[in-house]
Design an enzyme around this catalytic site. Structure first.
Site, PDB file in Angstrom:
ATOM      1  N   SER A   1      -3.348   4.691 -13.735  1.00 13.97           N
ATOM      2  CA  SER A   1      -4.402   4.410 -14.739  1.00 13.97           C
ATOM      3  C   SER A   1      -4.844   2.954 -14.826  1.00 13.97           C
ATOM      4  CB  SER A   1      -3.992   4.882 -16.152  1.00 13.97           C
ATOM      5  OG  SER A   1      -4.136   6.274 -16.290  1.00 13.97           O
TER       6      SER A   1
ATOM      7  N   VAL B   1      -6.260   4.637  -5.142  1.00 13.63           N
ATOM      8  CA  VAL B   1      -5.070   5.088  -4.414  1.00 13.63           C
ATOM      9  C   VAL B   1      -5.229   6.556  -3.978  1.00 13.63           C
ATOM     10  CG1 VAL B   1      -3.701   5.709  -6.480  1.00 13.63           C
ATOM     11  CG2 VAL B   1      -2.549   4.970  -4.414  1.00 13.63           C
ATOM     12  N   ASP B   2      -5.922   7.330  -4.764  1.00 15.27           N
ATOM     13  CA  ASP B   2      -6.201   8.739  -4.438  1.00 15.27           C
ATOM     14  C   ASP B   2      -6.968   8.830  -3.115  1.00 15.27           C
ATOM     15  OD1 ASP B   2      -6.405  11.470  -4.808  1.00 15.27           O
ATOM     16  OD2 ASP B   2      -7.912  11.369  -6.395  1.00 15.27           O
TER      17      ASP B   2
ATOM     18  N   ASP C   1       0.882  -1.164   0.000  1.00 14.16           N
ATOM     19  CA  ASP C   1       0.000   0.000   0.000  1.00 14.16           C
ATOM     20  C   ASP C   1       0.923   1.219   0.000  1.00 14.16           C
ATOM     21  OD1 ASP C   1      -1.478   2.202   0.842  1.00 14.16           O
ATOM     22  OD2 ASP C   1      -2.553   1.108   2.407  1.00 14.16           O
ATOM     23  N   ILE C   2       0.808   2.068  -0.999  1.00 11.59           N
ATOM     24  CA  ILE C   2       1.766   3.174  -1.160  1.00 11.59           C
ATOM     25  C   ILE C   2       1.725   4.165   0.010  1.00 11.59           C
ATOM     26  CG2 ILE C   2       0.359   4.821  -2.492  1.00 11.59           C
ATOM     27  CD1 ILE C   2       2.837   5.033  -4.420  1.00 11.59           C
TER      28      ILE C   2
HETATM   29  N1  AR6 Z   1      -1.505   1.727  -2.789  1.00 11.02           N
HETATM   30  C1  AR6 Z   1      -0.958   1.427  -3.982  1.00 11.02           C
HETATM   31  N2  AR6 Z   1      -1.685   1.165  -5.092  1.00 11.02           N
HETATM   32  C2  AR6 Z   1      -3.040   1.210  -4.956  1.00 11.02           C
HETATM   33  C3  AR6 Z   1      -3.680   1.520  -3.740  1.00 11.02           C
HETATM   34  C4  AR6 Z   1      -2.852   1.787  -2.612  1.00 11.02           C
HETATM   35  N3  AR6 Z   1      -3.360   2.098  -1.423  1.00 11.02           N
HETATM   36  N4  AR6 Z   1      -5.023   1.486  -3.969  1.00 11.02           N
HETATM   37  C5  AR6 Z   1      -5.218   1.152  -5.253  1.00 11.02           C
HETATM   38  N5  AR6 Z   1      -4.008   0.970  -5.855  1.00 11.02           N
HETATM   39  P1  AR6 Z   1      -6.710   3.766  -9.251  1.00 11.02           P
HETATM   40  P2  AR6 Z   1      -6.520   5.175 -11.823  1.00 11.02           P
HETATM   41  C6  AR6 Z   1      -3.699   0.611  -7.243  1.00 11.02           C
HETATM   42  O1  AR6 Z   1      -8.090   3.310  -9.536  1.00 11.02           O
HETATM   43  O2  AR6 Z   1      -6.817   3.927 -12.546  1.00 11.02           O
HETATM   44  C7  AR6 Z   1      -9.503   7.772  -8.450  1.00 11.02           C
HETATM   45  O3  AR6 Z   1     -10.863   7.878  -8.124  1.00 11.02           O
HETATM   46  C8  AR6 Z   1      -4.777  -0.053  -8.054  1.00 11.02           C
HETATM   47  O4  AR6 Z   1      -4.826  -1.447  -7.787  1.00 11.02           O
HETATM   48  O5  AR6 Z   1      -6.387   4.237  -7.886  1.00 11.02           O
HETATM   49  O6  AR6 Z   1      -5.375   6.038 -12.286  1.00 11.02           O
HETATM   50  C9  AR6 Z   1      -8.937   9.096  -8.920  1.00 11.02           C
HETATM   51  O7  AR6 Z   1      -9.490  10.180  -8.212  1.00 11.02           O
HETATM   52  C10 AR6 Z   1      -4.310   0.229  -9.467  1.00 11.02           C
HETATM   53  O8  AR6 Z   1      -3.344  -0.729  -9.892  1.00 11.02           O
HETATM   54  O9  AR6 Z   1      -6.266   4.971 -10.250  1.00 11.02           O
HETATM   55  C11 AR6 Z   1      -9.321   9.108 -10.368  1.00 11.02           C
HETATM   56  O10 AR6 Z   1     -10.656   9.546 -10.528  1.00 11.02           O
HETATM   57  C12 AR6 Z   1      -3.586   1.589  -9.342  1.00 11.02           C
HETATM   58  O11 AR6 Z   1      -3.422   1.805  -7.946  1.00 11.02           O
HETATM   59  C13 AR6 Z   1      -9.199   7.668 -10.776  1.00 11.02           C
HETATM   60  O12 AR6 Z   1      -9.382   6.912  -9.575  1.00 11.02           O
HETATM   61  C14 AR6 Z   1      -4.368   2.740  -9.944  1.00 11.02           C
HETATM   62  O13 AR6 Z   1      -5.756   2.562  -9.661  1.00 11.02           O
HETATM   63  C15 AR6 Z   1      -7.844   7.344 -11.330  1.00 11.02           C
HETATM   64  O14 AR6 Z   1      -7.845   6.034 -11.838  1.00 11.02           O
END
Ligand code: AR6
Length: 172
Positions: free
Chosen positions: A120, A32-33, A9-10
């Protein structure tokens, strides 16, 4: 420059900067956001609001920097990945720009260790194999000698395996 892959988890990663996969509003979201804003506390959102007031929205491929609030990092670099939506060269270019522009901001802020999530590949639905190839190529081709370590933080097993395969000959 060392390239490292971890499955984690980042928000728990100790680095000078962690990168957030944000959206153009910079005002938070899921994935992740959501995790970064939840664990980092309101200082991050306050800083994002200040950026918004100054420059408006953040377009796909661009990056901005804020405090990391309560996280064990000094900065959060927020970048906005492209939505896959059938893909294409333009989308791939935008994803590459996320990595390049984040690294440029890292250098401006004297960051030595930076951690990237798999931008993404969640809500924005980029195929994980294409995104991983773009990420690794972008950081390898980024010519610099200031950043010492780039950590790819994979959340899911599939990404972890893809990055391990792409980087198996690194740091040997
Ligand atoms: N630590 C590391 N990686 C993570 C974590 C974490 N805690 N949580 C999820 N991931 P995403 P996107 C991974 O959906 O596709 C948001 O609503 C996840 O498994 O977070 O760029 C923003 O506000 C995946 O591999 O981001 C935007 O609206 C990676 O992080 C939208 O999502 C990216 O997944 C951006 O979508």
């Amino acid at each position: 420059m060392k390239l490292t892959v971890i499955q984690s988890d980042i928000t728990t990663v100790k680095a000078d900067a962690i990168v957030n996969a944000a959206n153009s509003s910079l005002l938070g979201g899921g994935g992740v956001d959501g995790a970064i804003h939840r664990k980092g506390g309101s200082a991050i959102l306050d800083a994002c609001r200040a950026v918004r007031a100054k420059q408006g929205k953040c377009n796909p491929g661009e990056a901005v920097v804020t405090t990391a609030g309560n996280l064990p990092a000094n900065y959060v670099i927020h970048t906005v990945g492209p939505v896959w939506n059938n893909g294409g060269k333009e989308k791939e270019e935008l994803l590459k720009n996320c990595y390049i522009n984040s690294l440029k901001l890292a250098i401006e802020n004297e960051v030595k260790r930076i951690a990237f999530p798999n931008i993404s590949t969640g809500i924005y639905k980029f195929p994980k194999n294409i995104a991983a190839r773009i990420a690794v190529e972008a950081v390898k081709n980024f010519n610099q000698d200031k950043i010492e370590e780039i950590i790819f933080v994979c959340f899911d097993q599939e990404n972890f395996e893809l990055y391990n395969e792409l980087l198996k000959n690194e740091n040997k």
